[in-house]
Design a protein around this motif. Sequence first.
Motif, PDB file in Angstrom:
ATOM      1  N   THR A  39       0.735  -1.303   0.108  1.00  0.00           N
ATOM      2  CA  THR A  39       0.012  -0.113   0.009  1.00  0.00           C
ATOM      3  C   THR A  39       0.835   1.421   0.033  1.00  0.00           C
ATOM      4  O   THR A  39       0.929   2.057  -0.945  1.00  0.00           O
ATOM      5  CB  THR A  39      -0.896   0.021   1.270  1.00  0.00           C
ATOM      6  OG1 THR A  39      -0.168  -0.632   2.350  1.00  0.00           O
ATOM      7  CG2 THR A  39      -2.246  -0.598   1.036  1.00  0.00           C
ATOM      8  N   ASP A  41      -8.871  -5.552   2.691  1.00  0.00           N
ATOM      9  CA  ASP A  41      -8.647  -6.121   1.606  1.00  0.00           C
ATOM     10  C   ASP A  41      -9.448  -5.686   0.375  1.00  0.00           C
ATOM     11  O   ASP A  41     -10.627  -6.034   0.231  1.00  0.00           O
ATOM     12  CB  ASP A  41      -9.154  -7.635   1.751  1.00  0.00           C
ATOM     13  CG  ASP A  41      -8.833  -8.454   0.446  1.00  0.00           C
ATOM     14  OD1 ASP A  41      -8.213  -8.162  -0.416  1.00  0.00           O
ATOM     15  OD2 ASP A  41      -9.714  -9.645   0.472  1.00  0.00           O
ATOM     16  N   SER A  76      -5.737 -12.557   1.345  1.00  0.00           N
ATOM     17  CA  SER A  76      -6.984 -12.264   1.218  1.00  0.00           C
ATOM     18  C   SER A  76      -7.890 -13.432   1.320  1.00  0.00           C
ATOM     19  O   SER A  76      -7.590 -14.372   0.513  1.00  0.00           O
ATOM     20  CB  SER A  76      -6.907 -11.723  -0.133  1.00  0.00           C
ATOM     21  OG  SER A  76      -8.258 -11.682  -0.631  1.00  0.00           O
ATOM     22  N   TYR A 114      -5.324  -5.726  -5.164  1.00  0.00           N
ATOM     23  CA  TYR A 114      -5.595  -4.553  -4.278  1.00  0.00           C
ATOM     24  C   TYR A 114      -5.749  -3.269  -4.965  1.00  0.00           C
ATOM     25  O   TYR A 114      -6.655  -2.316  -4.746  1.00  0.00           O
ATOM     26  CB  TYR A 114      -4.481  -4.860  -3.163  1.00  0.00           C
ATOM     27  CG  TYR A 114      -4.860  -3.693  -2.150  1.00  0.00           C
ATOM     28  CD1 TYR A 114      -5.441  -3.904  -0.960  1.00  0.00           C
ATOM     29  CD2 TYR A 114      -4.371  -2.431  -2.456  1.00  0.00           C
ATOM     30  CE1 TYR A 114      -5.767  -2.921  -0.016  1.00  0.00           C
ATOM     31  CE2 TYR A 114      -4.656  -1.470  -1.213  1.00  0.00           C
ATOM     32  CZ  TYR A 114      -5.308  -1.814  -0.233  1.00  0.00           C
ATOM     33  OH  TYR A 114      -5.628  -0.689   0.649  1.00  0.00           O
TER      34      TYR A 114
END
Length: 727
Positions: A211, A440, A480, A494
């Motif tokens: 991320t 998720d 996930s 993602y």
Amino acid sequence: MNRYLHRATILAIFLAPLAAATQTTIPILTAHNALVLHTDASGRLLTSYMGERLADTKDYGQTGASYRNAEDILSSAYTPAGSTSLAEPAIAITHADGNRSLDLRYVSHSTSVEKNNVSLTTITLKDPVYAVEVTLFYKVFANEDVVEQWSRIVNHEKGNIVLDKYASANLCLRAGSYWLRQYHGDWAREMQPEETRLTHGIKTIDTKLGTRADLFGPSVFMVSLDKPAGEDEGSVLYGSVEWSGNFRIDLEVDPNDQLRIIAGINNYASPYVLSPNETFTTPAFVYTFSSTGKGDASRRMHRWARDYKIVDGRGNRLTLLNNWESTYFGFNEDTLRGLIKGAKNLGVDLFLLDDGWFGNKYPRNDDHAGLGDWQENRRKLPNGIKALVKEAQQDGVKFGIWVEPEMVNPRSELYFRHPDWVVKQPAREEKYYRNQLVLDLANPAVQDFVYNIIDSLFIKNPGLAYLKWDCNAVIYNAYSVYLKDRQSQFYVDYVRGLYHVLDRIRAKYPTVPMMLCSGGGGRVDYGALSYFTEYWPSDNTDPLERVFIQWEYSYFYPAIASANHVTNWGHQPLKFRIDVAMMGKLGFDIPVGKLPATDLAFCQGALKLYNEIKPVIWQGDVYRLADPYKADCASILYVDSARSSAVLFNYLVNNRYDAGNKLPVRLKGLDPARQYRVQEVNRYPGAPAGREDGKLYSGDYLMKVGLDPQVHADRSSVVLQLKTIPG
Ligand code: DGJ
């Protein structure tokens, strides 16, 4: 997934049989540059030239003969793995039958004009043995000399295939030596440059953080040819992957002394399964090439970004007062009312409410709890956000809000309600980054949840005018629940999930200003910026540090996108802090009510000045005149497109004895034939003007002789405004 596939006009379609004997040349041209692709006798697509445009277009046909070997496997325009090429691949596939070899031969190409200045060349390649089709896309922004390159892979086999590697681009450059400028960093230390000569072998720039992918370094880089490029001379390529997740850039000086650049999504832990007839489209790799130095390359990139990439790049931006540094989590309605009045008093456009406004069972009173529970905290805000928006509106101030919708604290109701939405390994101990975990976004239910957080904020508070979207954690223990046996798709899905949410938000709220924040610049890339109006370069707002951070960002991103706040970090005077923050989109994060009267008056005056000069800073051309890494002072100039108005910022970056500018600063980008009146602006009340204030100079003089901003310990930052006089 890609939005550029709607072609208006098909200009030309060239078809050739698979494994054609006829050789094809495909020049991809911008105003100054050429990328020339060429098929060899077996129909393999090679890069035969990349550099400045040739005077005679007929000459491109000859570039195919410039190889040492007729079939130069090292120059492949998109290197397939497992057949005759043994170089680092751009694409690697495991076929339905388990075979891992791929060969790609030219089938056809076409070029279409999307709109004036923008064209798209597509080149289709096929494997002669396996039913796999690869299309390469080259989107050309001719005047800006910018190319976006990506690929599309289609599985026509009867069973699933696995994409083991799937780069966006595979470039090939030729020069005597290659000099890489790359960036590393961490929280509050973004954009630390390193420049080095590339040696033979592969240098990889990548991230696996998921991320907050750019935390230790972004995907932006530059490569100079033959010697490190200067601001105004030398050949340099700027590149970046438009992807807000794991990226990988391989820079290989090969045995033929060519530089191969293979860039795209990081295939680390990410073999991607494609079912029959399924398509995979990579994100774009964007690059520009200039043979007249880094300054020119950056200005090209900025024009492209403003016109084609960032949201509302030619539009307005809001000055603001943020409450983060003055309250952190400790505020209530009264505190915020006071700050809204402060925003009004200051003269900014908007008040931005930061972290800490939500969570009831697990109130967000520090960073250990509440993320995920996006309901107003009833104790802090008994009348909700709505009352604050109204209050602000009554004061003529707009209202914005902070969110971090991709995240969850284990101490939250959301975490207990939806354990299956949380990214974590089922059988392993949880590991937190800033006491939180990631939701998720590969899961469509989570995408809906995140979209609805934002949508309901706007629905419940119609006056809401701004969003700060934060992202403070990396992904540990990637797993996930939703993806079941397709775990290796997680990192890709993602980011796709994130973009899907942002697409929906932008479809409904196309121009609402949104700040891209990731505890600083942990997620700044052109993939994300196509949804945002601005980014937060760093939590480090010490203005001295910011001179360096903003300087490096300025190579790749235009000033209009750089959110710079005046805070109490650092030891510089208020004037210095404001002068540095003006070099982008100005904001404040200080307790306005505690400002001494002279400081307040100075801030108010600075905002008035800023409103006058902001069009030049946001839309003008940038010239980096004095480099803080090399000199006592940094000087940076913005010139409007009419060359009638300019703003020069100068900052002292060295506190040693007698530090300051010794020589005049020579300006650039002005009209030599016109006269410019110089005015020293943003002076602190009572501070005398320097010697250049009020002077009249020709553009020619200013660019050849220069002017003296007189930067030294007693005048540590100086802003000069230049305007042409009529006649
Ligand atoms: C990190 C951001 O960079 C800060 O500006 C602030 O919004 C905090 N998060 C809030 O938690």
